[in-house]
Design a protein around this motif. Sequence first.
Motif, PDB file in Angstrom:
ATOM      1  N   TYR A   1       0.829  -1.202   0.000  1.00  0.00           N
ATOM      2  CA  TYR A   1       0.000   0.000   0.000  1.00  0.00           C
ATOM      3  C   TYR A   1       0.866   1.255   0.000  1.00  0.00           C
ATOM      4  O   TYR A   1       1.875   1.331   0.702  1.00  0.00           O
ATOM      5  CB  TYR A   1      -0.876   0.057   1.251  1.00  0.00           C
TER       6      TYR A   1
ATOM      7  N   ALA B   1       0.794   5.322   1.003  1.00  0.00           N
ATOM      8  CA  ALA B   1       0.090   6.165   1.960  1.00  0.00           C
ATOM      9  C   ALA B   1       0.659   7.572   1.943  1.00  0.00           C
ATOM     10  O   ALA B   1       1.854   7.761   1.679  1.00  0.00           O
ATOM     11  CB  ALA B   1       0.193   5.578   3.364  1.00  0.00           C
TER      12      ALA B   1
ATOM     13  N   TRP C   1      -4.791   6.483   1.777  1.00  0.00           N
ATOM     14  CA  TRP C   1      -4.259   5.176   1.397  1.00  0.00           C
ATOM     15  C   TRP C   1      -4.725   4.798   0.003  1.00  0.00           C
ATOM     16  O   TRP C   1      -5.841   5.129  -0.416  1.00  0.00           O
ATOM     17  CB  TRP C   1      -4.720   4.103   2.375  1.00  0.00           C
TER      18      TRP C   1
END
Length: 126
Positions: free
Chosen positions: A95, A97, A116
């Motif tokens: 991910y 962010a 995110w």
Amino acid sequence: QVQLVESGGGLVQAGDSLRLSCAASGLEFRTYVMGWFRQAPGKEREFVASISRPGSNQYYADSGKGRFTISRDNVQKTVYLQMNSLKPEDTALYYCAAGRGIILSAIREAGAYDYWGQGTQVTVSS
């Protein structure tokens, strides 16, 4: 509307390399600390790397030191994660962010980030 869109994941063999990208829109990119986190099945999300707003400082989890490199392009509004010498234990959903008011002591904490992406899967076979 803020969007973070990751790309570059895939299925590779141990020892291979991948370069993840995260394209940001809807935010003043240069004012955000950017980070990469990952989550493997059955495990908590964990910090991988982050980079300061101008890109002059990088921070890494011990698991990626010497193998991963985070970088950013504030003109293209993109953050990258170059991953070399991949291991099966690197298999996870990665991910991107973004966090605006992050202080140094919190830079490895997922809760400190405001936005995110949806994640990109990295699978490393042995």
